[in-house]
Design an enzyme around this catalytic site. Sequence first.
Site, short mmCIF file in Angstrom:
data_model
loop_
_atom_site.label_atom_id
_atom_site.label_comp_id
_atom_site.label_asym_id
_atom_site.label_seq_id
_atom_site.Cartn_x
_atom_site.Cartn_y
_atom_site.Cartn_z
N ARG A 233 0.14 -8.85 13.47
CA ARG A 233 -0.53 -7.88 12.37
C ARG A 233 -1.60 -8.59 11.49
O ARG A 233 -2.69 -7.99 11.12
CB ARG A 233 0.44 -7.18 11.77
CG ARG A 233 1.04 -5.95 12.79
CD ARG A 233 2.34 -5.59 12.52
NE ARG A 233 2.09 -4.79 11.41
CZ ARG A 233 3.39 -4.58 10.30
NH1 ARG A 233 4.44 -4.86 10.65
NH2 ARG A 233 3.12 -3.77 9.40
N ARG B 238 -9.76 0.60 8.78
CA ARG B 238 -9.39 -0.47 8.99
C ARG B 238 -10.25 -1.29 9.86
O ARG B 238 -9.88 -2.55 10.29
CB ARG B 238 -8.09 -0.31 10.02
CG ARG B 238 -6.73 -0.96 9.26
CD ARG B 238 -5.51 -0.47 10.29
NE ARG B 238 -4.38 -1.07 9.88
CZ ARG B 238 -3.58 -0.70 9.21
NH1 ARG B 238 -3.58 0.61 8.87
NH2 ARG B 238 -2.27 -1.28 9.19
N LYS C 122 0.70 -1.21 -0.10
CA LYS C 122 0.02 -0.07 -0.05
C LYS C 122 0.86 1.30 0.04
O LYS C 122 0.63 2.03 -0.81
CB LYS C 122 -0.85 -0.02 0.99
CG LYS C 122 -1.94 -1.13 1.28
CD LYS C 122 -2.78 -1.07 2.64
CE LYS C 122 -2.02 -0.94 3.89
NZ LYS C 122 -1.45 -2.34 4.20
N ARG D 287 11.17 -1.20 11.22
CA ARG D 287 10.21 -0.56 12.27
C ARG D 287 10.14 -1.70 13.30
O ARG D 287 10.41 -2.82 13.08
CB ARG D 287 8.97 -0.80 11.41
CG ARG D 287 8.75 0.76 10.77
CD ARG D 287 7.66 0.93 9.64
NE ARG D 287 6.28 -0.01 10.13
CZ ARG D 287 5.23 0.16 9.55
NH1 ARG D 287 5.29 0.73 8.30
NH2 ARG D 287 3.97 -0.66 10.03
N ARG E 269 11.94 -5.46 5.55
CA ARG E 269 11.66 -3.85 4.91
C ARG E 269 12.59 -3.12 5.68
O ARG E 269 12.90 -3.26 6.81
CB ARG E 269 10.23 -3.43 5.19
CG ARG E 269 10.10 -2.11 4.97
CD ARG E 269 8.58 -1.81 5.15
NE ARG E 269 7.99 -1.92 6.23
CZ ARG E 269 6.47 -1.94 6.36
NH1 ARG E 269 5.73 -1.70 5.39
NH2 ARG E 269 5.96 -2.27 7.59
#
Length: 229
Positions: free
Chosen positions: A188, A110, A37, A177, A144
């Site tokens: 998640r 969400r 996203k 992160r 990431r």
Amino acid sequence: MYALNHSIGRKKVINENAISLGMDKRIVLLGPPGSGKGTQAERMESELGYKRISTGDLLREAVRKQTSLGKKAKEYMDAGELVPNQLVVDLIKEKVEELDGGYILDGFPRTLKQAEVLEGITDIDIAINLDVDEEELVDRLTKRRTCKECNAVYHLMFNPPKAEGKCDKCGGELYQRSDDTEAVVRERLRVYKDNTLPLVEFYSGKGKLVNIPGTGSIDEIFEAIKTQL
Ligand code: AP5
């Protein structure tokens, strides 16, 4: 398969670039954590002129600045849980009302509750759902790296920065992160299935859903998105 960092000032933003390009749709970007996203929203912002509102980036900024919102949000985010609805709704409402022309909501809504609140604020034109296999999501997120300064995202293998540890765009330092560890990523994904996946049906029922496979190169997915705008 699962069927901003852009800072917006307080004054009304007239999104002239997007309007002149005919890019004036109000878009919700759906998809599990790691589906791309942020990566696609960044392209749509820089190449098509859309404004982007990312609740994740806004919340991380609040955490960094240690605002009262940031202090409340941190423990939820670190655990991979959703931040309570009201905190996020208060954060997003003013931003959306300030915008004109096309924009992308990345990470909002969400929950069904958030989607209902959004209906009362604006008319969404299209909900784009990026669909990616779970094991690929885990691989993407644990590798990431994110820029501390501009929030640009990289992947150590699929989309590495030119110089190790440095953002190509602004030279900022790249970091991992705190919610990108495997255990938190799995949580998640569970939270996504319970709370956010129902939104696919919500927007489908309104005739606004477009499913786009989120696998393939970043360019290919961007091209597929463009055909829907
Ligand atoms: P948020 O920051 O929104 O996280 P997320 O939805 O979990 O999404 P991600 O940012 O992890 O992934 P992405 O889909 O943007 O993928 P990306 O492009 O980075 O939210 C974080 C937290 O904030 C939540 O857990 C929650 O606590 C809170 N929060 C936020 N919004 C909330 C709300 N509305 N209500 C309540 N709480 C909220 O890509 C991932 C990786 O894959 C990158 O490394 C990238 O380079 C790579 N990649 C991208 N595309 C490809 C491709 N095609 N092929 C290979 N690799 C790719």
